[in-house]
Each structure stands twice: as structure tokens, then as C-alpha cells.
Design a protein around this motif. Structure first.
Motif, PDB file in Angstrom:
ATOM      1  N   ILE A 138     -49.557  40.942  53.480  1.00 63.30           N
ATOM      2  CA  ILE A 138     -48.945  39.969  54.371  1.00 63.30           C
ATOM      3  C   ILE A 138     -48.411  40.652  55.624  1.00 63.30           C
ATOM      4  CG2 ILE A 138     -47.137  38.224  54.567  1.00 63.30           C
ATOM      5  CD1 ILE A 138     -47.283  37.943  51.510  1.00 63.30           C
ATOM      6  N   PRO A 139     -49.073  40.451  56.763  1.00 71.98           N
ATOM      7  CA  PRO A 139     -48.580  41.064  58.004  1.00 71.98           C
ATOM      8  C   PRO A 139     -47.355  40.325  58.537  1.00 71.98           C
ATOM      9  CG  PRO A 139     -50.569  39.804  58.443  1.00 71.98           C
ATOM     10  CD  PRO A 139     -50.339  39.747  56.963  1.00 71.98           C
ATOM     11  N   ILE A 140     -46.330  41.085  58.941  1.00 69.17           N
ATOM     12  CA  ILE A 140     -45.118  40.496  59.497  1.00 69.17           C
ATOM     13  C   ILE A 140     -44.699  41.274  60.740  1.00 69.17           C
ATOM     14  CG2 ILE A 140     -44.307  39.696  57.238  1.00 69.17           C
ATOM     15  CD1 ILE A 140     -42.285  42.048  57.323  1.00 69.17           C
ATOM     16  N   LYS A 141     -43.839  40.670  61.517  1.00 65.21           N
ATOM     17  CA  LYS A 141     -43.271  41.325  62.693  1.00 65.21           C
ATOM     18  C   LYS A 141     -41.776  41.033  62.725  1.00 65.21           C
ATOM     19  CE  LYS A 141     -42.879  43.299  66.731  1.00 65.21           C
ATOM     20  NZ  LYS A 141     -42.804  44.781  66.791  1.00 65.21           N
ATOM     21  N   VAL A 142     -40.955  42.087  62.662  1.00 67.43           N
ATOM     22  CA  VAL A 142     -39.504  41.913  62.763  1.00 67.43           C
ATOM     23  C   VAL A 142     -39.066  42.201  64.192  1.00 67.43           C
ATOM     24  CG1 VAL A 142     -39.156  42.478  60.337  1.00 67.43           C
ATOM     25  CG2 VAL A 142     -39.028  44.283  62.052  1.00 67.43           C
ATOM     26  N   GLU A 143     -37.927  41.665  64.561  1.00 62.13           N
ATOM     27  CA  GLU A 143     -37.465  41.739  65.951  1.00 62.13           C
ATOM     28  C   GLU A 143     -36.346  42.747  66.135  1.00 62.13           C
ATOM     29  OE1 GLU A 143     -37.493  37.401  67.664  1.00 62.13           O
ATOM     30  OE2 GLU A 143     -37.082  37.376  65.517  1.00 62.13           O
ATOM     31  N   ALA A 144     -36.353  43.380  67.286  1.00 62.87           N
ATOM     32  CA  ALA A 144     -35.284  44.308  67.629  1.00 62.87           C
ATOM     33  C   ALA A 144     -33.997  43.534  67.882  1.00 62.87           C
ATOM     34  CB  ALA A 144     -35.664  45.111  68.864  1.00 62.87           C
ATOM     35  N   TYR A 197     -45.229  38.002  71.402  1.00 65.41           N
ATOM     36  CA  TYR A 197     -45.675  36.727  71.950  1.00 65.41           C
ATOM     37  C   TYR A 197     -46.932  36.184  71.269  1.00 65.41           C
ATOM     38  CZ  TYR A 197     -42.362  37.912  75.632  1.00 65.41           C
ATOM     39  OH  TYR A 197     -41.215  38.248  76.320  1.00 65.41           O
ATOM     40  N   LYS A 198     -47.506  36.942  70.360  1.00 69.35           N
ATOM     41  CA  LYS A 198     -48.705  36.498  69.653  1.00 69.35           C
ATOM     42  C   LYS A 198     -48.406  36.285  68.169  1.00 69.35           C
ATOM     43  CE  LYS A 198     -51.933  38.741  72.842  1.00 69.35           C
ATOM     44  NZ  LYS A 198     -53.055  39.728  72.977  1.00 69.35           N
ATOM     45  N   CYS A 199     -47.264  35.678  67.922  1.00 71.59           N
ATOM     46  CA  CYS A 199     -46.816  35.468  66.541  1.00 71.59           C
ATOM     47  C   CYS A 199     -46.375  34.027  66.315  1.00 71.59           C
ATOM     48  CB  CYS A 199     -45.657  36.402  66.208  1.00 71.59           C
ATOM     49  SG  CYS A 199     -46.059  38.150  66.193  1.00 71.59           S
ATOM     50  N   TRP A 200     -46.518  33.598  65.077  1.00 65.28           N
ATOM     51  CA  TRP A 200     -46.044  32.297  64.609  1.00 65.28           C
ATOM     52  C   TRP A 200     -44.624  32.475  64.081  1.00 65.28           C
ATOM     53  CZ3 TRP A 200     -48.484  27.387  63.464  1.00 65.28           C
ATOM     54  CH2 TRP A 200     -47.790  26.585  62.558  1.00 65.28           C
ATOM     55  N   LEU A 201     -43.714  31.598  64.501  1.00 68.84           N
ATOM     56  CA  LEU A 201     -42.346  31.645  64.016  1.00 68.84           C
ATOM     57  C   LEU A 201     -42.171  30.511  63.003  1.00 68.84           C
ATOM     58  CD1 LEU A 201     -39.663  33.073  64.149  1.00 68.84           C
ATOM     59  CD2 LEU A 201     -39.037  31.662  66.114  1.00 68.84           C
ATOM     60  N   TYR A 213     -54.134  33.424  61.314  1.00 64.37           N
ATOM     61  CA  TYR A 213     -53.155  34.355  60.777  1.00 64.37           C
ATOM     62  C   TYR A 213     -53.919  35.403  59.984  1.00 64.37           C
ATOM     63  CZ  TYR A 213     -49.384  36.209  57.868  1.00 64.37           C
ATOM     64  OH  TYR A 213     -48.498  37.042  57.235  1.00 64.37           O
ATOM     65  N   GLY A 214     -53.602  36.682  60.219  1.00 65.41           N
ATOM     66  CA  GLY A 214     -54.398  37.776  59.673  1.00 65.41           C
ATOM     67  C   GLY A 214     -54.013  38.208  58.278  1.00 65.41           C
ATOM     68  N   LEU A 215     -53.876  37.265  57.354  1.00 61.00           N
ATOM     69  CA  LEU A 215     -53.529  37.571  55.961  1.00 61.00           C
ATOM     70  C   LEU A 215     -54.646  38.382  55.297  1.00 61.00           C
ATOM     71  CD1 LEU A 215     -51.500  36.944  53.605  1.00 61.00           C
ATOM     72  CD2 LEU A 215     -52.948  34.974  53.095  1.00 61.00           C
ATOM     73  N   PRO A 233     -47.848  37.554  62.693  1.00 62.06           N
ATOM     74  CA  PRO A 233     -48.821  37.876  63.741  1.00 62.06           C
ATOM     75  C   PRO A 233     -50.113  37.068  63.614  1.00 62.06           C
ATOM     76  CG  PRO A 233     -47.952  39.864  62.710  1.00 62.06           C
ATOM     77  CD  PRO A 233     -47.542  38.720  61.845  1.00 62.06           C
ATOM     78  N   PHE A 234     -50.543  36.460  64.707  1.00 61.23           N
ATOM     79  CA  PHE A 234     -51.839  35.777  64.769  1.00 61.23           C
ATOM     80  C   PHE A 234     -52.837  36.682  65.490  1.00 61.23           C
ATOM     81  CE2 PHE A 234     -50.169  32.304  62.740  1.00 61.23           C
ATOM     82  CZ  PHE A 234     -50.985  31.186  62.760  1.00 61.23           C
ATOM     83  N   THR A 235     -54.127  36.435  65.261  1.00 66.31           N
ATOM     84  CA  THR A 235     -55.138  37.352  65.754  1.00 66.31           C
ATOM     85  C   THR A 235     -56.345  36.617  66.328  1.00 66.31           C
ATOM     86  OG1 THR A 235     -56.594  39.182  65.104  1.00 66.31           O
ATOM     87  CG2 THR A 235     -56.228  37.469  63.468  1.00 66.31           C
ATOM     88  N   ASP A 236     -57.070  37.301  67.198  1.00 67.76           N
ATOM     89  CA  ASP A 236     -58.348  36.798  67.705  1.00 67.76           C
ATOM     90  C   ASP A 236     -59.503  37.654  67.175  1.00 67.76           C
ATOM     91  OD1 ASP A 236     -57.967  39.147  69.076  1.00 67.76           O
ATOM     92  OD2 ASP A 236     -58.053  38.272  71.083  1.00 67.76           O
TER      93      ASP A 236
END
Length: 325
Positions: A152-158, A122-126, A313-315, A270-273
Motif C-alpha cells: 500500500i503506497p502512502i505519502k505522509v506530510e511534513a 499534488y498527485k495524491c488522493w486525500l 491508485y498504484g496499489l 499517491p495516484f499514478t499515470d
């Protein structure tokens, strides 16, 4: 699974069969890879590595003009009626600054700007085909610096949402082509490009959660006032790493008429604070000449990421800092 594959192949074949296959070339007959084809209404698509793109009136029946652009070439305006099989682009005046004629000699120290990663869907840019995302990196050194690689940080989906928290869960298959752009800092916004060469990479469900992209061959040096690094999704690819001519927009009937929504592409970003300053910028590639804006609440409405306090974005980058100039 086989039925799904058949459907995808059938749809792709149907699009190709009813579309105009157009190739964009330069005056010396070289393909203009990954050119931008705008429809003039905020929508558009991209050519592939061979300069080819597919346009069909069946999918884009309301489009009568294409606006073709590419870095290093003069823009073109083409009518869709009797669209030619070949479009020739003229080279524009070269305004790219040659910062270094030769590679620096001597030893260097590798400085790492670590990427910011997490596992929260839920904390990602699509990404969508119409958006470009840029991250600003200041120049924190007085000596010559060359960017050696991107982190480059990425998040793949189940594949199964109920099993998404399991490490062994099967991932949703995909293969997406991205383009990297490098920009000068123009008064706090991305400005002129730093290279005319195409920097592209493919991500799929088997990629590491931090994908490293080596760019040493492109000789990207960090200007005194920093640089912007951007990611731009070009679309899904086939097994041969070629862009698929799949539809980039979905149409929904409303009381106001047909509304187009851009197709979303995997992976998630993934986006970050964890970054104090706001250094992420976005633009609409096919709208208003692509005006860059800071990714914050003043410029972007109805963003769940911003509502959660996620501005960046945490590049990450690996930078060679040379001891001798």
C-alpha cells in the motif's frame, strides 16, 4: 503542542459526554465490528471494533433516522429519538461462495505486482470518511492463486510545509484506521464480497512509504475473472488503536443554508499515470446504496488528479501461485 493536545482531548470528551454511546451486536451477543451507520443524506460514520459508535444531536441535529448495515447482516432502520443503548442485527442468508474448502497443497511461486510510488503531494488522493477506493486486478494465471499481502503506497506530510522536501523534516503526526474489502468482479464493477472477516490496519507518520499488510490468514483466492481490492478510511485512532469519536463533517454557512463537507484524513494516497488501463473505481459509501463508478472524467467532475491524467491508485499485491492444484 501541549495546548493542541488539550484541545483535542477536550473536544473528544465533550462529544462523548453529550452523545449516545450505542453498541451494535449480533443475536449471539457478539460485537458487529466496523458497521456502517448512514444518516440517509450522503453522510455517516462507522462503529469501532467493539461495535460501538457515538451519535449526538448536538453535532447531527438534522438527523432523525440511522441506517445500519454490515456485511453478513440484514440492514436496519433506527430512529434517533430515544436511540437504544444496544442494537441487535440479524444474520442474513449466507451468499458468500466457498471457493476452496481446504488450502492448496504443494509449492508456490510468489508473484509481485509492484506498487507505484512518488513524492509529489499534488498527485495524491486525500481520503474522506464517505469514499471507498477500489483497484481491479485481473487473473493472469491458470493455476490457484492466493493473495499473501498488500503493498500500500502512502505519502505522509511534513509538519512544516517550507521544509517538506527535506528528508529529515518532522512529519505531521496522525494515526488512521483503514479497512480493506475484497470483491468479486461483477461485469467490470466490484460485486459480492470475498470474505466476511474484517481486515484492518493502522497508518501513522512513521509508516514506510509502502506499507505491507499480511492477509494470508484470510485466505483470499483470486477468482477466474479477477478481483477488486478496496481501501476505506474509518477514522483517526487513539494510542490504544481505538476509533476516536471526532466529528466527521465540517459545516459551512452558505446562501443555500448549511453545507456539510467531509473531514479529510491522513495519509495521502499517491495516484499514478504509469498504468495504461483504467482500473481504479470509487463510490460514496453513504449515498445511493454505494454505486461504484470508474475513476475517470466521464464520471468524476472537478478532479485535479484526472485533469493531470492520473487515473489510478498504484496499489500492489503479492500473490502465491501454486504449482499443484
Amino acid at each position: 503542542m501541549k495546548n493542541s493536545l488539550y484541545i483535542i482531548l477536550f473536544c473528544t470528551f465533550a462529544i462523548c459526554a453529550s452523545s449516545q454511546n450505542t453498541t451494535i451486536i449480533s443475536k449471539d451477543k457478539q460485537p458487529v465490528s466496523y458497521a456502517t451507520i448512514s444518516f440517509g443524506n450522503g453522510n455517516g460514520l462507522f462503529a469501532d471494533d467493539a461495535g460501538q459508535f457515538f451519535f449526538t444531536k448536538k453535532l447531527y441535529k438534522d438527523i432523525d433516522t440511522l441506517y445500519v448495515s454490515a456485511i453478513g447482516f440484514s440492514d436496519l432502520k433506527i430512529a434517533t429519538n430515544n436511540l437504544p443503548a444496544t442494537i441487535v442485527m440479524q444474520t442474513s442468508i449466507n451468499t458468500l461462495e466457498e471457493v476452496f474448502l481446504n488450502r492448496p497443497r504443494g509449492k508456490f511461486k510468489l508473484e509481485k505486482i509492484k506498487p507505484k510510488v512518488h513524492e509529489d503531494y499534488y498527485k495524491c488522493w486525500l481520503p474522506t470518511i464517505e469514499s471507498e477506493l477500489a483497484v481491479y486486478f485481473p487473473n493472469n494465471f491458470t493455476k490457484t492463486q492466493r493473495v499473501s499481502s498488500l503493498q500500500i503506497p502512502i505519502k505522509v506530510e511534513a509538519k512544516n510545509w517550507d521544509k517538506r522536501k527535506r528528508k529529515t523534516a518532522k512529519k505531521r503526526p496522525f494515526s488512521t484506521l483503514f479497512k480493506v474489502n475484497f470483491y468479486q468482479n461483477n461485469n467490470g464493477l466490484p460485486g459480492d464480497v470475498l470474505t466476511y472477516s474484517n481486515v484492518v490496519f493502522i497508518v501513522n507518520e512513521r509508516s514506510d512509504k509502502v506499507l505491507e499488510v499480511d492477509i494470508t490468514e484470510h485466505d483470499i483466492y483470486v477468482p477466474k475473472n479477477g478481483l477488486f481490492v478496496s481501501l476505506q478510511v474509518l477514522g483517526y485512532t487513539d494510542k490504544k488503536r481505538k476509533l476516536l469519536p471526532n466529528k466527521k463533517y465540517q459545516e459551512i454557512k452558505t446562501k443555500r443554508g448549511i453545507v456539510k463537507f467531509p473531514t479529510t484524513f491522513r495519509p495521502l494516497l499517491p495516484f499514478t499515470d504509469q498504468i495504461s488501463e483504467k482500473r481504479t473505481f470509487v463510490k460514496r459509501v453513504f449515498l445511493d446504496g454505494g454505486q461504484w463508478v470508474l475513476f475517470d472524467k466521464q464520471n468524476i467532475e472537478k478532479s485535479n488528479l484526472l485533469l493531470a491524467g492520473l487515473n489510478n491508485y498504484g496499489l500492489g499485491l503479492n500473490i502465491e501461485v501454486y504449482k499443484e492444484d
